[in-house]
Design an enzyme around this catalytic site. Sequence first.
Site, PDB file in Angstrom:
ATOM      1  N   ASP A   1     -52.811  85.965   7.381  1.00 27.05           N
ATOM      2  CA  ASP A   1     -53.644  85.346   7.336  1.00 27.05           C
ATOM      3  C   ASP A   1     -54.741  84.456   8.178  1.00 27.05           C
ATOM      4  O   ASP A   1     -53.916  83.545   8.364  1.00 27.05           O
ATOM      5  CB  ASP A   1     -53.865  84.856   5.964  1.00 27.05           C
ATOM      6  CG  ASP A   1     -55.123  84.967   4.809  1.00 27.05           C
ATOM      7  OD1 ASP A   1     -55.652  86.165   4.892  1.00 27.05           O
ATOM      8  OD2 ASP A   1     -55.576  83.859   4.337  1.00 27.05           O
TER       9      ASP A   1
ATOM     10  N   THR B   1     -52.678  95.684   6.677  1.00 21.47           N
ATOM     11  CA  THR B   1     -54.230  95.388   6.732  1.00 21.47           C
ATOM     12  C   THR B   1     -54.213  96.987   6.532  1.00 21.47           C
ATOM     13  O   THR B   1     -54.237  97.646   7.250  1.00 21.47           O
ATOM     14  CB  THR B   1     -54.471  94.457   8.057  1.00 21.47           C
ATOM     15  OG1 THR B   1     -55.340  94.558   8.264  1.00 21.47           O
ATOM     16  CG2 THR B   1     -53.113  95.710   9.197  1.00 21.47           C
TER      17      THR B   1
HETATM   18  P1  IMP Z   1     -58.345  86.947   8.627  1.00 21.73           P
HETATM   19  O1  IMP Z   1     -57.415  86.989   7.787  1.00 21.73           O
HETATM   20  O2  IMP Z   1     -57.858  87.543  10.406  1.00 21.73           O
HETATM   21  O3  IMP Z   1     -58.795  88.221   8.451  1.00 21.73           O
HETATM   22  O4  IMP Z   1     -59.657  86.227   9.279  1.00 21.73           O
HETATM   23  C1  IMP Z   1     -60.385  85.541   8.017  1.00 21.73           C
HETATM   24  C2  IMP Z   1     -61.541  84.932   8.902  1.00 21.73           C
HETATM   25  O5  IMP Z   1     -61.622  84.117  10.124  1.00 21.73           O
HETATM   26  C3  IMP Z   1     -62.243  86.286  10.391  1.00 21.73           C
HETATM   27  O6  IMP Z   1     -63.050  87.372   9.419  1.00 21.73           O
HETATM   28  C4  IMP Z   1     -63.047  85.442  10.982  1.00 21.73           C
HETATM   29  O7  IMP Z   1     -63.911  85.324  10.828  1.00 21.73           O
HETATM   30  C5  IMP Z   1     -61.949  84.220  11.145  1.00 21.73           C
HETATM   31  N1  IMP Z   1     -61.237  84.516  12.235  1.00 21.73           N
HETATM   32  C6  IMP Z   1     -59.370  85.096  11.887  1.00 21.73           C
HETATM   33  N2  IMP Z   1     -59.379  85.518  13.611  1.00 21.73           N
HETATM   34  C7  IMP Z   1     -60.021  84.870  14.552  1.00 21.73           C
HETATM   35  C8  IMP Z   1     -60.418  84.728  15.877  1.00 21.73           C
HETATM   36  O8  IMP Z   1     -59.462  84.954  16.151  1.00 21.73           O
HETATM   37  N3  IMP Z   1     -61.448  84.518  16.555  1.00 21.73           N
HETATM   38  C9  IMP Z   1     -62.440  84.122  15.037  1.00 21.73           C
HETATM   39  N4  IMP Z   1     -62.658  84.225  14.334  1.00 21.73           N
HETATM   40  C10 IMP Z   1     -61.741  84.079  13.025  1.00 21.73           C
END
Ligand code: IMP
Length: 197
Positions: free
Chosen positions: A69, A8
């Site tokens: 993810d 990341t």
């Molecule tokens: P990632 O895989 O961690 O990048 O998460 C993908 C998407 O899920 C992010 O762009 C957020 O929109 C949503 N997301 C991930 N984690 C959280 C959280 O802890 N709270 C709220 N939205 C989240």
Amino acid sequence: MKDIVFATNNEHKLSELRQIMAGKYNVLSLADIGCNDDIPETAPTIEGNAMIKAQWVKEHYGYDCFSDDTGLEIDALNGEPGVHSARYGGVAHDSERNMNKVLRLLDGVPMEQRTARFRTAIVLIMDGETHQFEGKVEGHILTERHGAGGFGYDPIFKPDEADCAFGEMSPEQKNRISHRGRAVAKLTEFLSTRQAH
Ligand code: IMP
């Protein structure tokens, strides 16, 4: 101390993990290993996308690594946005658009049918083995925004085990019960049983 790559460049996630693994592992970011690749996240599941990122780093850069993810699964929307959570509103990482779309699609849906969960998948590739860890938190989608903390969908998600939205919590409160907090706890527990060389 053993190097481990966290696939990341999200500074918030990196500093959290560096703090947790301090003294045990030297946590490197993608930028630290010179990886500026646009890693294709094309899998139909969050587990698949976490696997793609971890395997990419191992194959192209040779490091042991882990990746995460996350998806928000809303039952009344057949599990959407799920793997599409980051760009549900059409623009990557635009939380306002993402929340607006969810609130619009759930307009008029009663609270008992607004059940949802956040799920985080972590994939670890270490010493030639692949391990997976999952964290999840069950809750409901509120009818309007509450609080300005956190990020993403936090202002419209209320975990069932709390009496306020993620958006109204301190980072510590949220991490104790959050999907990512729980998945990371499983990862760090596993890593602590494998003392770094
Ligand atoms: P990632 O895989 O961690 O990048 O998460 C993908 C998407 O899920 C992010 O762009 C957020 O929109 C949503 N997301 C991930 N984690 C959280 C959280 O802890 N709270 C709220 N939205 C989240």
